[in-house]
Design an enzyme around this catalytic site. Structure first.
Site, PDB file in Angstrom:
ATOM      1  N   ALA A  12      13.764   1.149 -14.634  1.00  0.00           N
ATOM      2  CA  ALA A  12      14.885   0.863 -13.732  1.00  0.00           C
ATOM      3  C   ALA A  12      15.536   2.113 -13.147  1.00  0.00           C
ATOM      4  O   ALA A  12      16.318   2.007 -12.207  1.00  0.00           O
ATOM      5  CB  ALA A  12      15.914   0.009 -14.467  1.00  0.00           C
ATOM      6  N   ALA A  13      15.207   3.289 -13.696  1.00  0.00           N
ATOM      7  CA  ALA A  13      15.738   4.509 -13.091  1.00  0.00           C
ATOM      8  C   ALA A  13      14.714   5.168 -12.168  1.00  0.00           C
ATOM      9  O   ALA A  13      14.958   6.255 -11.634  1.00  0.00           O
ATOM     10  CB  ALA A  13      16.157   5.501 -14.179  1.00  0.00           C
ATOM     11  N   GLN A  15      11.801   5.313  -8.839  1.00  0.00           N
ATOM     12  CA  GLN A  15      12.023   5.245  -7.384  1.00  0.00           C
ATOM     13  C   GLN A  15      11.852   3.830  -6.817  1.00  0.00           C
ATOM     14  O   GLN A  15      12.582   3.450  -5.903  1.00  0.00           O
ATOM     15  CB  GLN A  15      11.226   6.294  -6.624  1.00  0.00           C
ATOM     16  N   ILE A  16      10.927   3.036  -7.323  1.00  0.00           N
ATOM     17  CA  ILE A  16      10.812   1.658  -6.812  1.00  0.00           C
ATOM     18  C   ILE A  16      12.089   0.879  -7.140  1.00  0.00           C
ATOM     19  O   ILE A  16      12.666   0.192  -6.291  1.00  0.00           O
ATOM     20  CB  ILE A  16       9.579   0.938  -7.404  1.00  0.00           C
ATOM     21  N   ARG A  92      -0.210   9.120 -14.375  1.00  0.00           N
ATOM     22  CA  ARG A  92      -1.318   9.970 -14.811  1.00  0.00           C
ATOM     23  C   ARG A  92      -0.839  11.416 -14.920  1.00  0.00           C
ATOM     24  O   ARG A  92      -0.323  11.973 -13.960  1.00  0.00           O
ATOM     25  CB  ARG A  92      -2.471   9.882 -13.804  1.00  0.00           C
ATOM     26  N   ARG A  98      -9.036   8.474 -16.833  1.00  0.00           N
ATOM     27  CA  ARG A  98      -8.651   7.096 -16.526  1.00  0.00           C
ATOM     28  C   ARG A  98      -8.466   6.262 -17.808  1.00  0.00           C
ATOM     29  O   ARG A  98      -7.554   5.465 -17.924  1.00  0.00           O
ATOM     30  CB  ARG A  98      -9.743   6.497 -15.625  1.00  0.00           C
ATOM     31  N   GLY A 130       3.784  -1.891 -12.396  1.00  0.00           N
ATOM     32  CA  GLY A 130       3.321  -0.602 -12.926  1.00  0.00           C
ATOM     33  C   GLY A 130       1.810  -0.569 -13.066  1.00  0.00           C
ATOM     34  O   GLY A 130       1.199  -1.514 -13.564  1.00  0.00           O
ATOM     35  N   ASN A 131       1.216   0.527 -12.640  1.00  0.00           N
ATOM     36  CA  ASN A 131      -0.252   0.624 -12.610  1.00  0.00           C
ATOM     37  C   ASN A 131      -0.848   1.064 -13.945  1.00  0.00           C
ATOM     38  O   ASN A 131      -0.210   1.801 -14.678  1.00  0.00           O
ATOM     39  CB  ASN A 131      -0.655   1.623 -11.523  1.00  0.00           C
ATOM     40  N   ASP A 159      -0.419  -4.892  -0.968  1.00  0.00           N
ATOM     41  CA  ASP A 159      -1.721  -4.817  -0.292  1.00  0.00           C
ATOM     42  C   ASP A 159      -1.811  -5.906   0.783  1.00  0.00           C
ATOM     43  O   ASP A 159      -2.278  -5.666   1.896  1.00  0.00           O
ATOM     44  CB  ASP A 159      -2.836  -4.988  -1.327  1.00  0.00           C
ATOM     45  N   HIS A 187      -5.681  -4.340  -7.772  1.00  0.00           N
ATOM     46  CA  HIS A 187      -4.805  -3.457  -6.987  1.00  0.00           C
ATOM     47  C   HIS A 187      -5.322  -2.025  -7.169  1.00  0.00           C
ATOM     48  O   HIS A 187      -4.833  -1.260  -7.999  1.00  0.00           O
ATOM     49  CB  HIS A 187      -3.351  -3.561  -7.447  1.00  0.00           C
TER      50      HIS A 187
HETATM   51  P1  NAX Z   1       8.727   6.412 -11.143  1.00  0.00           P
HETATM   52  O1  NAX Z   1       7.984   7.415 -11.948  1.00  0.00           O
HETATM   53  O2  NAX Z   1       9.685   6.839 -10.096  1.00  0.00           O
HETATM   54  O3  NAX Z   1       9.527   5.437 -12.131  1.00  0.00           O
HETATM   55  C1  NAX Z   1       8.950   4.879 -13.255  1.00  0.00           C
HETATM   56  C2  NAX Z   1      10.060   4.739 -14.285  1.00  0.00           C
HETATM   57  O4  NAX Z   1       9.515   4.028 -15.386  1.00  0.00           O
HETATM   58  C3  NAX Z   1      10.575   6.063 -14.814  1.00  0.00           C
HETATM   59  O5  NAX Z   1      11.978   6.126 -14.638  1.00  0.00           O
HETATM   60  C4  NAX Z   1      10.176   6.044 -16.297  1.00  0.00           C
HETATM   61  O6  NAX Z   1      11.156   6.668 -17.123  1.00  0.00           O
HETATM   62  C5  NAX Z   1      10.105   4.548 -16.548  1.00  0.00           C
HETATM   63  N1  NAX Z   1       9.290   4.162 -17.703  1.00  0.00           N
HETATM   64  C6  NAX Z   1       8.160   4.750 -18.183  1.00  0.00           C
HETATM   65  N2  NAX Z   1       7.754   4.133 -19.294  1.00  0.00           N
HETATM   66  C7  NAX Z   1       8.611   3.119 -19.520  1.00  0.00           C
HETATM   67  C8  NAX Z   1       8.728   2.139 -20.532  1.00  0.00           C
HETATM   68  N3  NAX Z   1       7.863   2.091 -21.538  1.00  0.00           N
HETATM   69  N4  NAX Z   1       9.743   1.256 -20.459  1.00  0.00           N
HETATM   70  C9  NAX Z   1      10.637   1.316 -19.467  1.00  0.00           C
HETATM   71  N5  NAX Z   1      10.600   2.226 -18.476  1.00  0.00           N
HETATM   72  C10 NAX Z   1       9.603   3.121 -18.511  1.00  0.00           C
HETATM   73  O7  NAX Z   1       7.619   5.433 -10.543  1.00  0.00           O
HETATM   74  P2  NAX Z   1       7.729   4.404  -9.339  1.00  0.00           P
HETATM   75  O8  NAX Z   1       7.426   5.100  -8.079  1.00  0.00           O
HETATM   76  O9  NAX Z   1       8.982   3.635  -9.470  1.00  0.00           O
HETATM   77  O10 NAX Z   1       6.448   3.481  -9.641  1.00  0.00           O
HETATM   78  C11 NAX Z   1       6.403   2.655 -10.797  1.00  0.00           C
HETATM   79  C12 NAX Z   1       5.007   2.113 -10.996  1.00  0.00           C
HETATM   80  O11 NAX Z   1       4.623   1.287  -9.893  1.00  0.00           O
HETATM   81  C13 NAX Z   1       3.905   3.169 -11.104  1.00  0.00           C
HETATM   82  O12 NAX Z   1       3.045   2.814 -12.173  1.00  0.00           O
HETATM   83  C14 NAX Z   1       3.177   3.051  -9.783  1.00  0.00           C
HETATM   84  O13 NAX Z   1       1.841   3.483  -9.897  1.00  0.00           O
HETATM   85  C15 NAX Z   1       3.272   1.565  -9.550  1.00  0.00           C
HETATM   86  N6  NAX Z   1       3.019   1.073  -8.184  1.00  0.00           N
HETATM   87  C16 NAX Z   1       2.415  -0.133  -8.064  1.00  0.00           C
HETATM   88  C17 NAX Z   1       2.191  -0.717  -6.843  1.00  0.00           C
HETATM   89  C18 NAX Z   1       1.541  -2.066  -6.730  1.00  0.00           C
HETATM   90  O14 NAX Z   1       1.305  -2.503  -5.591  1.00  0.00           O
HETATM   91  N7  NAX Z   1       1.204  -2.775  -7.793  1.00  0.00           N
HETATM   92  C19 NAX Z   1       2.561  -0.011  -5.576  1.00  0.00           C
HETATM   93  C20 NAX Z   1       3.591   1.037  -5.778  1.00  0.00           C
HETATM   94  C21 NAX Z   1       3.466   1.855  -7.038  1.00  0.00           C
HETATM   95  O15 NAX Z   1       2.516   2.853  -6.812  1.00  0.00           O
END
Ligand code: NAX
Length: 324
Positions: A12-13, A15-16, A92, A98, A130-131, A159, A187
């Site tokens: 939740a903190a 960028q998405i 990553r 991977r 999350g990916n 997509d 995805h």
């Molecule tokens: P950010 O790195 O800005 O934010 C991710 C947040 O997750 C961080 O604040 C981190 O502290 C937190 N986090 C990590 N582990 C955690 C856990 N165990 N419990 C709770 N929070 C945790 O990434 P952001 O740009 O917001 O992207 C988030 C995810 O979306 C990434 O895995 C990204 O690859 C994936 N995406 C998926 C897409 C899709 O279409 N399915 C598209 C957009 C994005 O690339």
């Protein structure tokens, strides 16, 4: 006034979520008449940043927000959740293979699957963003034996939306003129954006575009769009990913306007055997999604649908020991 629904958001903190949480709070997901309680999950090092996000959410004075809970404990964040958007994931790192990435995320999503199983509403709807989203959704669902696997979905809507815009721009029409777009599979860069059933203003899309554009421009552009955004912006898709997550959940809860693409448990439809979270064409109605059946699949499509399925099966094999 309706009773509030509880919406859990992980990462939740990040960028998405910086777009997602505010749009949900303003009523974009479930409507301007649906009060919400936000339940925000982060990891301990990000709790200060999360508190800043909570301060900003409070400063918006959103009329629909009844409460905001911020926690680093999944058992708290998922308590009685009606909707769970699993956005947080392990990115990553340098030198990470991977397989390491799959395993690191499997550890996160197995814990979260268990917490959902034990604490969420029995009707919870889960979207994994999350990916690697499809395989993370599979892991979460396998660790939630008391919930129906169909309550777990993976986000393919970004997509799907990307494909809508690429086609609409090519033929000089609006995205709302496009119907029956489908993105199949994973995805990832193996996803298959399929125009075979797609129509623009009632005309088959493949009568409006050159075959060469479809195969050598449209498909790779949609597949590689995430990388193109990173190259241009220096950061991965965020507001568009949040918007797609809202589209996915809104349609699931309130109904879709025609076919949309969702990563859901494969059930043998279109020859994709169970065991992976595969993106299918679905229609959402009365709070449920249903796979659109009976579409004709030609050799070109079959080859691509199988390639993306194979990748999902490889991902599954890498985390098989964590599937609960
Ligand atoms: P950010 O790195 O800005 O934010 C991710 C947040 O997750 C961080 O604040 C981190 O502290 C937190 N986090 C990590 N582990 C955690 C856990 N165990 N419990 C709770 N929070 C945790 O990434 P952001 O740009 O917001 O992207 C988030 C995810 O979306 C990434 O895995 C990204 O690859 C994936 N995406 C998926 C897409 C899709 O279409 N399915 C598209 C957009 C994005 O690339």
């Amino acid at each position: 006034m309706k009773d509030p629904v509880r919406i859990a958001i992980t990462g939740a903190a990040g960028q998405i979520s910086y777009s997602l949480a505010f749009r949900i709070a303003s009523g974009d997901m479930l409507g301007k008449d649906q009060p919400v309680i936000l339940q925000l999950l982060e990891i301990p090092p990000a709790m200060d940043a999360l508190n800043g996000v909570v301060m900003e959410l409070n400063d918006c004075a959103f009329p629909l927000v009844q409460d905001i809970i911020a926690s680093d404990d999944p058992n708290v964040a998922f308590k009685d959740a009606d909707f769970a958007l699993l956005v947080g994931a392990r990115p990553r790192g340098p030198g990470m293979e991977r397989k390491d990435l799959l395993e690191a995320n499997a550890a996160i999503f197995s814990v979260q699957g268990k917490a959902l199983n034990d604490h969420a509403s029995r009707d919870v709807r889960v979207l994994v963003v999350g990916n690697p989203a499809n395989t993370n959704a599979l892991i979460a669902s396998c660790n939630a034996p008391d919930l129906d696997p169909g309550q777990f979905t993976a986000m393919m809507r970004l997509d799907h939306n990307r494909a809508l815009t690429q086609l609409a721009q090519k033929v000089g029409k609006h995205v709302t003129d496009v119907e029956s777009m489908i993105v199949w599979g994973n995805h990832s860069a193996t996803q298959y954006p399929d125009l075979a059933h797609c129509k623009v203003d009632g005309t088959p899309a493949l009568e409006l575009v050159e075959r060469d554009w479809y195969e050598n421009d449209f498909i790779p552009t949609v597949q590689q769009r995430g990388a193109a955004i990173i190259k241009a912006r220096g950061a991965s898709s965020a507001a568009s990913a949040a918007s797609a997550a809202i589209d996915h959940m809104r349609d699931w809860a309130l109904g879709s306007d025609g076919i949309v693409s969702m990563g859901i448990p494969a059930d043998g439809s279109y020859g994709i055997e169970p065991g992976v979270m595969y993106s299918y064409p679905v229609i959402c109605k009365d709070g449920k999604y249903e796979i659109v059946q009976g579409l004709e699949i030609d050799d070109f499509s079959r080859e691509r649908m199988t390639a993306t399925e194979n990748e999902l099966r490889e991902e599954r094999a890498a985390v098989e020991h964590l599937l609960g």
